[in-house]
Design an enzyme around this catalytic site. Structure first.
Site, PDB file in Angstrom:
ATOM      1  N   SER B 153       3.679   5.002   1.207  1.00 43.17           N
ATOM      2  CA  SER B 153       2.935   5.010   2.535  1.00 43.17           C
ATOM      3  C   SER B 153       3.355   3.479   2.884  1.00 43.17           C
ATOM      4  O   SER B 153       2.971   2.415   2.279  1.00 43.17           O
ATOM      5  CB  SER B 153       1.558   5.219   2.672  1.00 43.17           C
ATOM      6  OG  SER B 153       1.347   6.440   2.352  1.00 43.17           O
ATOM      7  N   GLU B 236      -8.732   7.834  -4.892  1.00 43.26           N
ATOM      8  CA  GLU B 236      -7.917   8.543  -3.978  1.00 43.26           C
ATOM      9  C   GLU B 236      -8.414   9.689  -3.533  1.00 43.26           C
ATOM     10  O   GLU B 236      -8.039  10.409  -2.490  1.00 43.26           O
ATOM     11  CB  GLU B 236      -6.332   8.612  -4.062  1.00 43.26           C
ATOM     12  CG  GLU B 236      -5.836   7.097  -4.185  1.00 43.26           C
ATOM     13  CD  GLU B 236      -4.344   7.125  -4.195  1.00 43.26           C
ATOM     14  OE1 GLU B 236      -3.801   7.938  -5.112  1.00 43.26           O
ATOM     15  OE2 GLU B 236      -3.719   6.579  -3.296  1.00 43.26           O
TER      16      GLU B 236
END
Lengths: 330, 373, 330, 373
Positions: B153, B236
């Site tokens: 990302s 996460e």
């Protein structure tokens, strides 16, 4: 499987005491006989039927968190001793500030025919197994008690319902809107704990069974399809547990927020049924026999789900509460 | 059992709520999503809301994890941008890093001045992360790194990358994987944005060609990379750890407002929104339980986080699918840039990234439930 | 994958012709450019845009069954040539007994902003890709045509919408309630065929991908979880196909029963989205890239599902029809 | 494409509908479910409605399969008991039986005078049917059969059993399995009813101890048993072949009536009933397509029937779960014998019997979609 959150030593001991009673219920019960009088006796002797009685200041003798431990453990065995009915009836009397209307006896609550809420007339008594003889209900704001006819059975095999026989007698206590909301919140958490216990236990035994039952030359628990079925059900059990623990803590911490109780019951009502359905799938054919206990768990969660509003009704209700269109009362 | 100290939390909550009213920012013209989130991170940091549960010696507040949930809840309720998701990177340094690394990297990570990206996945190492083939070859007091990463990302905006590379034998699976801090301005790194199905380019491919990294940039020992990676992905998988509680809360609140804007909520919409509310709140309560457990046991997140990931994905996908149905075709007949459609598409990726749903269910069945392999 | 029911030689040839056009669309289309003018040209040359034109007796030139073949095959490529809009507009004119209002041109239909039904004012034109310049709508019972501004795109990348520019012009035809019901039934079947094609094709390519993509040392298609995901999606595709074939046959056999058309669209609207979502899961990360076509299928079925009523709306509508509370008109 | 000849079908349909009005029966006091269904079968037979698609030479009507669907639909719409499910047994004799067997067994099967049961499953051969261990040992012109069967419906009322037993080597999996007609009055058979979770005793265990069966009672050659079993279970996966279309149709109609009895249908119930209607009609249409294909190709049912089973199970489970929610607690607070609860519990078995849902999905993935093993 116990909660992974730390429990106090007292709570651990409490859970062990109840688990012993539940284990005796499980191991001594014949398939045909649903006699839980000895379980009831054991609960009485351990003081567990009095958990929500009032102390000198009117406060409950035990926390909701402790009630949850007791109810969950007994539900794991789908025990039919009228513990939940008695806890609810006792809470009702405590909130209405009246003494035990029927001293030293098992009690339960009077609900309307659709089980949506407390009632007095055209009512039935839920969780009315032996030795329940009376039930407490609500006529407007007034607490009433009615004697019951013999229980008529129900599809939750260990929890018969009963029809009131005598007239409703006022017992002098009243429940205002706040107290009624408090009662419903307590009841939602207790029912959610019952759903958690009944669904969690049957899943654990399905997982164990999957490790033993061999088909296609290997334990069915080695197949990814069976593993994933169990894994999804486990997620639903853990989420139920989180919701129940949080709702109990919310009530005990006295913030008066009823939303977590509604959430716990709304979620549990649908999740528990799905968990038991998945466990039935893992068991396969044996689960469809009367002898095997899986259907008792299924019947228990199906009926629990409807008491005081099913998942669908409570979800809609929650929306109104969150939007500020309702004060938390159903 | 206590989920938190309610009076202190309540005070914190009301202070934060007040602060948010005055400080929430909106994107500027031409500002990229990444830069907008970075700016918001910095605003939050200046307000004192970042690093709530970090140790005070590294600039944190030393508070319990419950405060992170409250931060998530309040940010979500206020409609502000997502909470920053830096907790797990910080944890890697606290757990495996040297004192020097902590002093060098934590301040910029906390303040939002440095933007970090994550070089884990590869074209042939997605859900099967142990199949990674990027190589780090020791050369004196440095390593030379060569390989390809993907699904990173915002790599184009990043100052640093936490990179997994193989220092052991090729094909060694979980063994011989090491973790490095790679400055993104190093020679030999080529970053190529991937346009996502949403139309945005959040993800990038990264190509490493003989990139030199100093030995002191290795986190932990050679071979510690797998444990660092597992801890990171476990973080996460938690809805508070990645700031998704705030994202979902904001989306749900906005949806409720949109659907009830004319004062009348049709029965089917009321029902649907109520069910979403139940699921979202169960997720929130579950997260609070997890963080309380983590604190009580003083433990790092482990395989139990796969339960959280399944719950989080369920809320994500159910919420955003329902949004499309409740909002009707108007969100589909607009030209480029339909925010609700983008959120919906991104929700489909939630059961893919960070270990696919299938991998999470394997972990639950085998590692939590002990089912036979 | 073709229908397993026998198709006539003529139908097989038709399917092959269309599949060739769709294949050219698929193989020549760049990710950035959505230009389907050459597809449109090929469809016109093959006479496929005229399938629902009227013969001398006012009967359609082709059956609904044939239309379904053409629409399904083109949808497999998520082609953006304005075929469906033109077919619907042509059917509308045939039912209203008017000649082509805009000769030899692509056409589409005017729908209300919520896409729930035909409209004239406050309307938008759906499926308005090049070379569509006009759209046909309904003002009360009167057929109208309006010129369009340039298309403004939509989230179905290959099917832009357009806003009407000129005033609505009456074209002399009217649609009574029966004709309107007939139009909606036809439209539901065409949309269901579009949903079938778009979802079926992406599932097939996901299954192929699962046979090649290796993780954990073996093709992911060997994992039971992936197999079952694909198997469930396949069931949903086959059920869509059965519903579409049956609805087409019902309309062609002239029994005037609109229920199967509503059923096909109601089922397809939810099933197709679920099928594409499952395919996306099998593809994993690549499906979340712009370059890869999966999201085009997803966008297509999401928008199709809303046109003339989504699954939820049509299910409720079906209940009314079955209970006799509605004549089939929405 | 034609699903049927509409005018002839329509005439048949209206004749049947009229007939049903006058002939539907209700259970008598003390009549078991099995005997009630047997009596209904005989009433239908006398009316000329049984064996519609069987060859005329064996007492059938020689009509297309579409008539069986219409029979199912109309029986369901009328609320009459389920249609008899004998098609697959007849098919076994037509496909593998001798002429003598057909003449001996088909008339009684068709008329309902003989009640048949099925001895396939064993305690260790459920979804994994190839693991069966019941042995049939040749002894001159007869076989001696020993073993245990389970989940046999209504064995206590049966005149004959179609039994699978192993004539080949133990552990031979699909090989060496043969099929026999065993008269249930033979010496050495012990039938023990199993009380089901519904409280009814539909299922039985059967114990075979050295049961003598004449060689002419073997269906097909030795080793043909697996093919016969597979054809049989394929039929059992079809909603028309087992008469479930009628069952579901009747349940849905009754549910609709109950919910709308006071003239007002709440929005959520309307929505739910509409969705059930969609699923049920898709199943019906799918079945009509299947039967048309089977007729066009003159083929026996094969692995594609696993698709039908999944669809059928989905309707069964969704319908009966929804029924409990729509009808509310009154169906749960009654004493013994709640019909809707029994139907619900039985629907949970639908994803277990006839090959579990997991087995059906394996068949679809591997045999229909060609996915790798």
């Amino acid at each position: 499987m116990t909660a992974t959150l730390h429990e106090s030593e007292e709570d651990v001991a409490l859970r062990r005491t109840v688990a012993d009673i539940a284990e005796r219920c499980r191991s001594t019960r014949a398939a045909e006989v649903d006699d839980h009088t000895s379980c009831w006796g054991a609960l009485v002797r351990s003081g567990l039927t009095e958990l929500r009685g009032a102390d000198d200041d009117g406060a409950p003798l035990a926390t909701v968190g402790q009630v949850v431990i007791v109810v969950e453990e007994m539900a794991r065995a789908v025990c039919g001793a009228p513990l939940v009915g008695t806890l609810l009836a006792t809470e009702l009397q405590r909130l209405a500030d009246v003494d035990h209307v029927v001293p030293d006896e098992a009690l339960t609550v009077l609900l309307d025919q659709e089980l949506r809420g407390l009632a007095a007339d055209d009512a039935l008594a839920w969780d009315a197994g032996v030795p329940v003889t009376h039930a407490v209900g609500l006529d407007g704001e007034n607490l009433v008690v009615r004697a019951l006819e013999g229980a008529t059975g129900s599809q939750d095999l260990s929890r018969p319902v009963a029809v009131p026989a005598g007239d409703a007698e006022l017992v002098g206590g009243t429940l205002d809107a706040d107290a009624r909301t408090a009662f419903e919140a307590f009841a939602h958490v207790v029912l959610a704990a019952d759903l958690l216990g009944a669904s969690g236990a049957v899943l654990e035994s399905a997982i164990e069974y999957a490790g033993q039952r061999v088909q296609f030359g290997q334990p069915i628990g080695t197949f990814q399809a069976v593993q994933h079925l169990c894994a999804r059900a486990h997620v639903q059990v853990e989420a139920q547990r989180s919701a129940v623990l949080f709702a109990a803590w919310s009530l005990d911490s006295g913030q008066g927020d009823v939303v977590p109780a509604i959430v716990a019951k709304a979620y549990g009502a649908s999740a528990a049924v799905e968990v038991v359905e998945k466990a039935v799938q893992v068991f396969g054919g044996v689960a469809i026999t009367w002898e095997f206990p899986a259907h008792r768990h299924l019947r228990r969660v199906l009926l629990d789900a409807e008491v005081l509003g099913n998942g669908s009704a409570l979800s809609g209700h929650l929306f109104d509460v969150v939007e500020g269109r309702s004060d938390g009362l159903q | 059992m206590d989920f938190s100290d309610s009076s202190e939390i309540a005070e914190f909550r009301s202070g934060l709520r007040t602060w948010l009213v005055d400080h929430t920012i909106t994107p500027e013209a031409e500002e990229s999503e990444a830069m907008f989130l970075k700016r918001w991170h910095q605003v939050l940091f200046r307000g004192g809301w970042v690093g709530l549960s970090w140790p005070t010696e590294y600039g944190g507040k030393g508070l319990s994890n419950a405060y992170d949930v409250v931060l998530n809840e309040e940010i979500g309720a206020s409609g502000a941008p997502d909470a920053p998701r830096i907790g797990y990177m910080g944890r890697a340094f606290l757990q495996w890093g040297t004192e020097e690394q902590r002093e060098r990297f934590l301040p910029g990570l906390l303040s939002g001045d440095d933007y970090w990206c994550q070089g884990f996945s590869e074209p042939n190492a997605g859900s099967d992360l142990a199949n990674l083939s990027t190589r780090a070859v020791k050369d004196g007091d440095r390593y030379r790194i060569t390989g390809q990463k993907v699904w990173t990302s915002y790599a184009e905006y990043a100052d640093y990358c936490i990179l997994l590379a193989r220092t052991g034998e090729p094909g060694g699976r979980h063994k011989g994987v090491s973790a490095f801090v790679v400055p993104m301005k190093s020679a030999g790194i080529d970053v190529r944005p991937i346009v996502a199905a949403t139309g945005e380019s959040e993800f990038c491919e990264m190509f490493f060609e003989d990139v030199e990294v100093a030995e002191e940039n290795r986190i932990g020992a050679e071979g510690d990379g797998w444990a660092i990676a597992m801890m990171t992905v476990a973080y996460e998988r938690g809805a508070a750890d990645v700031g998704y509680l705030s994202k979902f809360g904001a989306a749900l609140g906005e949806l409720r407002t949109l659907v009830s804007s004319d004062g009348h909520v049709p029965p089917l919409a009321r029902q649907r929104l109520g069910e979403l509310e139940v699921r979202f709140r169960v997720l929130t309560e579950h997260v609070r339980r997890r963080l309380t457990e983590r604190e009580q046991n003083d433990s790092l997140p482990g395989p139990e986080m796969s339960v959280d990931k399944i719950l989080m994905t369920d809320v994500d996908q159910t919420l955003h699918r329902a949004a499309l149905e409740l909002l009707g075709p108007s969100v589909l007949t607009t030209g480029p840039g339909s925010r609700w459609l983008e959120k919906y598409i991104y929700s489909r990726a939630a059961s893919i990234y960070g270990g696919s749903e299938q991998v999470q269910l394997n972990i639950i069945a085998q590692r939590l439930l002990g089912m036979p392999r």
